[in-house]
Design a protein around this motif. Structure first.
Motif, PDB file in Angstrom:
ATOM      1  N   VAL A  32     -21.157 -13.499  19.945  1.00  0.00           N
ATOM      2  CA  VAL A  32     -19.762 -13.697  19.533  1.00  0.00           C
ATOM      3  C   VAL A  32     -18.807 -12.965  20.454  1.00  0.00           C
ATOM      4  O   VAL A  32     -17.722 -13.457  20.776  1.00  0.00           O
ATOM      5  N   GLY A  33     -19.212 -11.792  20.887  1.00  0.00           N
ATOM      6  CA  GLY A  33     -18.377 -10.986  21.773  1.00  0.00           C
ATOM      7  C   GLY A  33     -17.914  -9.707  21.094  1.00  0.00           C
ATOM      8  O   GLY A  33     -17.498  -9.724  19.936  1.00  0.00           O
ATOM      9  N   GLU A  34     -18.002  -8.601  21.809  1.00  0.00           N
ATOM     10  CA  GLU A  34     -17.526  -7.337  21.252  1.00  0.00           C
ATOM     11  C   GLU A  34     -16.039  -7.448  20.932  1.00  0.00           C
ATOM     12  O   GLU A  34     -15.258  -7.980  21.711  1.00  0.00           O
ATOM     13  N   GLY A  35     -15.670  -6.942  19.771  1.00  0.00           N
ATOM     14  CA  GLY A  35     -14.281  -7.001  19.356  1.00  0.00           C
ATOM     15  C   GLY A  35     -13.856  -8.331  18.773  1.00  0.00           C
ATOM     16  O   GLY A  35     -12.691  -8.502  18.403  1.00  0.00           O
ATOM     17  N   ARG A  36     -14.773  -9.298  18.676  1.00  0.00           N
ATOM     18  CA  ARG A  36     -14.430 -10.614  18.140  1.00  0.00           C
ATOM     19  C   ARG A  36     -15.104 -10.886  16.796  1.00  0.00           C
ATOM     20  O   ARG A  36     -15.034 -12.004  16.287  1.00  0.00           O
ATOM     21  N   TRP A  37     -15.752  -9.900  16.219  1.00  0.00           N
ATOM     22  CA  TRP A  37     -16.339 -10.041  14.898  1.00  0.00           C
ATOM     23  C   TRP A  37     -16.018  -8.799  14.075  1.00  0.00           C
ATOM     24  O   TRP A  37     -15.781  -7.716  14.610  1.00  0.00           O
ATOM     25  N   VAL A  38     -16.019  -8.972  12.758  1.00  0.00           N
ATOM     26  CA  VAL A  38     -15.817  -7.849  11.853  1.00  0.00           C
ATOM     27  C   VAL A  38     -16.829  -7.968  10.720  1.00  0.00           C
ATOM     28  O   VAL A  38     -17.157  -9.078  10.274  1.00  0.00           O
TER      29      VAL A  38
ATOM     30  N   VAL B  97     -22.374   2.712  -4.483  1.00  0.00           N
ATOM     31  CA  VAL B  97     -22.976   1.953  -3.388  1.00  0.00           C
ATOM     32  C   VAL B  97     -22.216   2.225  -2.097  1.00  0.00           C
ATOM     33  O   VAL B  97     -21.086   2.712  -2.122  1.00  0.00           O
ATOM     34  N   PRO B  98     -22.813   1.916  -0.946  1.00  0.00           N
ATOM     35  CA  PRO B  98     -22.064   2.032   0.307  1.00  0.00           C
ATOM     36  C   PRO B  98     -20.936   1.006   0.344  1.00  0.00           C
ATOM     37  O   PRO B  98     -21.023  -0.065  -0.269  1.00  0.00           O
ATOM     38  N   LEU B  99     -19.888   1.312   1.061  1.00  0.00           N
ATOM     39  CA  LEU B  99     -18.832   0.351   1.368  1.00  0.00           C
ATOM     40  C   LEU B  99     -18.289   0.748   2.734  1.00  0.00           C
ATOM     41  O   LEU B  99     -17.631   1.779   2.878  1.00  0.00           O
ATOM     42  N   ALA B 100     -18.619  -0.057   3.743  1.00  0.00           N
ATOM     43  CA  ALA B 100     -18.278   0.298   5.116  1.00  0.00           C
ATOM     44  C   ALA B 100     -17.889  -0.938   5.903  1.00  0.00           C
ATOM     45  O   ALA B 100     -18.339  -2.053   5.599  1.00  0.00           O
ATOM     46  N   PHE B 101     -17.058  -0.716   6.924  1.00  0.00           N
ATOM     47  CA  PHE B 101     -16.556  -1.804   7.758  1.00  0.00           C
ATOM     48  C   PHE B 101     -16.760  -1.430   9.222  1.00  0.00           C
ATOM     49  O   PHE B 101     -16.680  -0.259   9.606  1.00  0.00           O
ATOM     50  N   LEU B 102     -17.010  -2.447  10.039  1.00  0.00           N
ATOM     51  CA  LEU B 102     -17.287  -2.238  11.457  1.00  0.00           C
ATOM     52  C   LEU B 102     -16.780  -3.436  12.243  1.00  0.00           C
ATOM     53  O   LEU B 102     -16.901  -4.580  11.790  1.00  0.00           O
ATOM     54  N   GLY B 103     -16.207  -3.173  13.409  1.00  0.00           N
ATOM     55  CA  GLY B 103     -15.812  -4.266  14.286  1.00  0.00           C
ATOM     56  C   GLY B 103     -14.318  -4.354  14.491  1.00  0.00           C
ATOM     57  O   GLY B 103     -13.603  -3.343  14.456  1.00  0.00           O
TER      58      GLY B 103
ATOM     59  N   PRO C  35      -8.039   3.744   7.084  1.00  0.00           N
ATOM     60  CA  PRO C  35      -7.859   3.972   8.511  1.00  0.00           C
ATOM     61  C   PRO C  35      -6.831   3.038   9.121  1.00  0.00           C
ATOM     62  O   PRO C  35      -6.545   1.964   8.603  1.00  0.00           O
ATOM     63  N   GLU C  36      -6.293   3.456  10.239  1.00  0.00           N
ATOM     64  CA  GLU C  36      -5.399   2.589  11.002  1.00  0.00           C
ATOM     65  C   GLU C  36      -6.235   1.648  11.858  1.00  0.00           C
ATOM     66  O   GLU C  36      -7.188   2.072  12.509  1.00  0.00           O
ATOM     67  N   PRO C  37      -5.947   0.361  11.864  1.00  0.00           N
ATOM     68  CA  PRO C  37      -6.743  -0.574  12.667  1.00  0.00           C
ATOM     69  C   PRO C  37      -6.425  -0.447  14.149  1.00  0.00           C
ATOM     70  O   PRO C  37      -5.338  -0.023  14.539  1.00  0.00           O
ATOM     71  N   HIS C  38      -7.409  -0.808  14.951  1.00  0.00           N
ATOM     72  CA  HIS C  38      -7.177  -0.928  16.381  1.00  0.00           C
ATOM     73  C   HIS C  38      -6.223  -2.082  16.651  1.00  0.00           C
ATOM     74  O   HIS C  38      -6.205  -3.083  15.933  1.00  0.00           O
ATOM     75  N   ALA C  39      -5.446  -1.955  17.685  1.00  0.00           N
ATOM     76  CA  ALA C  39      -4.656  -3.109  18.127  1.00  0.00           C
ATOM     77  C   ALA C  39      -5.613  -4.171  18.646  1.00  0.00           C
ATOM     78  O   ALA C  39      -6.567  -3.881  19.344  1.00  0.00           O
ATOM     79  N   GLN C  40      -5.403  -5.419  18.279  1.00  0.00           N
ATOM     80  CA  GLN C  40      -6.298  -6.474  18.727  1.00  0.00           C
ATOM     81  C   GLN C  40      -5.479  -7.646  19.260  1.00  0.00           C
ATOM     82  O   GLN C  40      -4.391  -7.935  18.798  1.00  0.00           O
ATOM     83  N   GLU C  41      -6.018  -8.276  20.262  1.00  0.00           N
ATOM     84  CA  GLU C  41      -5.325  -9.388  20.884  1.00  0.00           C
ATOM     85  C   GLU C  41      -5.417 -10.636  20.021  1.00  0.00           C
ATOM     86  O   GLU C  41      -4.523 -11.467  20.038  1.00  0.00           O
ATOM     87  N   ALA C  42      -6.498 -10.797  19.275  1.00  0.00           N
ATOM     88  CA  ALA C  42      -6.684 -11.992  18.459  1.00  0.00           C
ATOM     89  C   ALA C  42      -7.519 -11.623  17.252  1.00  0.00           C
ATOM     90  O   ALA C  42      -8.257 -10.645  17.258  1.00  0.00           O
ATOM     91  N   ARG C  43      -7.400 -12.415  16.192  1.00  0.00           N
ATOM     92  CA  ARG C  43      -8.188 -12.131  15.009  1.00  0.00           C
ATOM     93  C   ARG C  43      -9.651 -12.427  15.289  1.00  0.00           C
ATOM     94  O   ARG C  43      -9.993 -13.196  16.201  1.00  0.00           O
TER      95      ARG C  43
END
Length: 531
Positions: free
Chosen positions: A343-349, A485-491, A23-31
């Motif tokens: 941590v804050g939405e959008g600040r963790w993966v 097995v599952p392999l998934a990413f979120l955040g 997938p294409e990542p969302h643009a993010q202001e900071a890592r």
């Protein structure tokens, strides 16, 4: 050969990227400020699909908002807990990271001695020195946590599990980490002097103040919604548990050791409660250590073990496992909300996978018209006797000749599909994909399996459970049911979606590192799936 297999793995993963499957990542202001690596022990890939309609919490959010690789699998033959966690955290195959199984044997002089994956006599358990020592001394490669601390020494690492071999391998090799695992007999989580000599105040406060508040009952009752029980198999089966206590509700007074002082703790540790407590410890530890509270990315490793405990006893399609997954789904959802708030939405993966899958109860396979077989003690004895005869007078023959003779004797059994010798695994091109998987689990100085000291590795027929027990099931084979097995990413940096392109669990750590802007070693077997 190491370069050959590593190149093959890299090539497969690169094809996924070039095909546009990631997938294409969302643009993010900071890592992200926090990286979370979650391994759900013994979670085969098909279970999350099977019960998809029942999930309302963390699994629901992961499937709706995360990106999933539906054909993810372990690319090694010995599908065991320690090997699976090490592959997830290091991004390299077992024959390179050294954790080829839960246990193996090493030569000491003329003798072979058993070695546990995370044993270390020089690192006794803090506060309980009579327990066997533990550390990552046998892990030969750095992992995600090490890479993060190399990028910035201020990066903090917290790794937790019911099992020592899970918490330790997820954390990597650094001693500057907070790594804890449960010792049921001591009724507490512990660490070893490899990490710290004494326990922090926040850690003791958890046991005194928070742990008693985590709900725990002497009765395990089903929470499966009425009418949904039929999505699992029947609740009474002689091949479950002890053959008697095979249905809900499960009561300590009926199933536990009432005469033992540790009886209740032992019984409780076989129920879903432990994952609840592990997640409570994660939240408490995050607050105490202030994980994810500055711009230096921290790592939280979570190995949730109760699917394995329940699965071994009752099987993956049991109602007990369905109930356990529904409970975990709800608690995991609460934990994701905690990450948003703390941590804050959008600040963790977060990345989620499993250390291995599992074989469905062989008796149930047979009931369903498929091939399934549980070996008997007599068959195991017959196999051992055949090997003893084939290897007799081995002083007059070379090790390769003895191994070839043993191989021939084993291949005569109809429940054994193939046998590989060390010389097969070292020389020439692999004969098939299975041989590649065994090469990926083979380290000459660390012998695994029944006859590893002879340089022999056995592949049973698919659907065979090699066991002398009358109940339960297990894993450890190179077949899809144990590898898928599952392999998934979120955040942060992750768009919703899925891909049916092949992905490997060795891609987990490099993908999380990429999402967090962390540099990785140049010689990994895994490749980032999301940039």
């Amino acid at each position: 050969m190491k370069k050959l297999i590593a190149a093959a793995v890299t090539g497969v993963t690169a094809t996924v990227l070039l095909a546009g499957a990631s997938p294409e990542p969302h643009a993010q202001e900071a890592r992200p400020r926090l990286v979370v690596l979650v391994a759900v022990d013994q979670l085969p890939g098909h279970l999350l699909d099977r019960y998809d309609s029942l999930f309302t919490g963390g699994f629901r959010r992961l499937r709706d908002q995360g990106f999933r690789f539906t054909q993810a699998n372990h690319f090694h033959a010995n599908t065991e807990t320690a090997a699976g966690h090490a592959a997830l955290s290091t991004g390299v195959l077992p024959f390179r990271n050294g954790i080829v199984a839960n246990s193996w044997r090493e030569r000491s002089g003329d003798e072979w001695q058993g070695v546990y994956a995370v044993e270390d006599s020089l690192s006794p358990i803090s506060g309980i020195p009579q327990l066997p020592g533990r550390s990552p001394a046998n892990l030969l490669r750095d992992g995600l946590g090490d890479w993060m601390q190399q990028a910035d020494p201020d990066a903090k690492i917290l790794s937790l599990s019911r099992k020592d071999r899970s918490a330790i391998t997820l954390a990597g090799r650094t001693s500057d980490a907070h790594v804890y695992w449960l010792v049921p007999s001591a009724k507490r989580w512990v660490t070893s002097v490899y990490y710290r000599e004494a326990y922090s105040r926040w850690f003791e406060a958890f046991h005194q103040q928070v742990l008693p508040e985590v709900p725990a009952d002497s009765v395990w009752e089903s929470t499966i919604p009425a009418g949904s029980e039929v999505m699992a198999r029947q609740d009474t089966a002689a091949y479950e548990s002890d053959g008697v206590h095979t249905y809900f509700p499960h009561r300590f007074v009926e199933e536990g050791d009432l005469a033992s002082e540790q009886g209740y703790a032992a019984w409780l540790s076989s129920t879903p409660w432990v994952d609840d407590a592990t997640l409570a410890l994660a939240e408490h530890g995050m607050r105490a250590l202030e994980l994810g509270q500055d711009d230096v990315p921290d790592l939280l490793g979570l190995a949730l073990s109760q699917t394995d405990i329940v699965g071994h006893r009752f099987g993956p399609l049991s109602r007990e496992q369905l109930d356990n997954l529904l409970r975990l789904d709800r608690r995991f959802g609460e934990f994701l909300t905690f990450l948003d708030d703390y941590v804050g939405e959008g600040r963790w993966v977060l990345g989620l996978s499993a250390d291995h899958g599992v074989l469905t109860m062989p008796e149930y396979l047979a009931e369903s018209g498929e091939f399934g077989k549980r070996t008997t003690r007599a068959e195991i004895t017959e196999m051992v006797d055949a090997v003893r005869r084939a290897s007799a007078d081995d002083n007059d023959r070379s090790p390769a000749d003895v191994a070839a003779e043993v191989k021939g004797a084993l291949e005569a059994f109809d429940w054994i599909d193939a046998v590989y010798t060390a010389w097969d695994l070292r020389d020439g091109e692999p004969a098939d994909t299975f041989e590649v998987l065994y090469r990926n689990s083979y380290l000459p100085e660390r012998a695994t399996g029944f006859f590893g000291e002879m340089g022999v590795m056995v592949r049973p027929r698919a659907g065979v459970l090699v066991s002398t027990a009358a109940q339960g099931t297990s894993h450890g084979s190179p077949y899809w049911y144990d590898r898928h097995v599952p392999l998934a990413f979120l955040g942060a940096g992750v768009s919703a979606g899925s891909s049916d392109q092949t992905a490997r669990t060795i891609d987990m750590a490099p993908t999380l590192a990429s999402l967090a802007g962390i540099r990785t070693p140049d010689d990994l077997d895994g490749t980032p799936l999301i940039h």
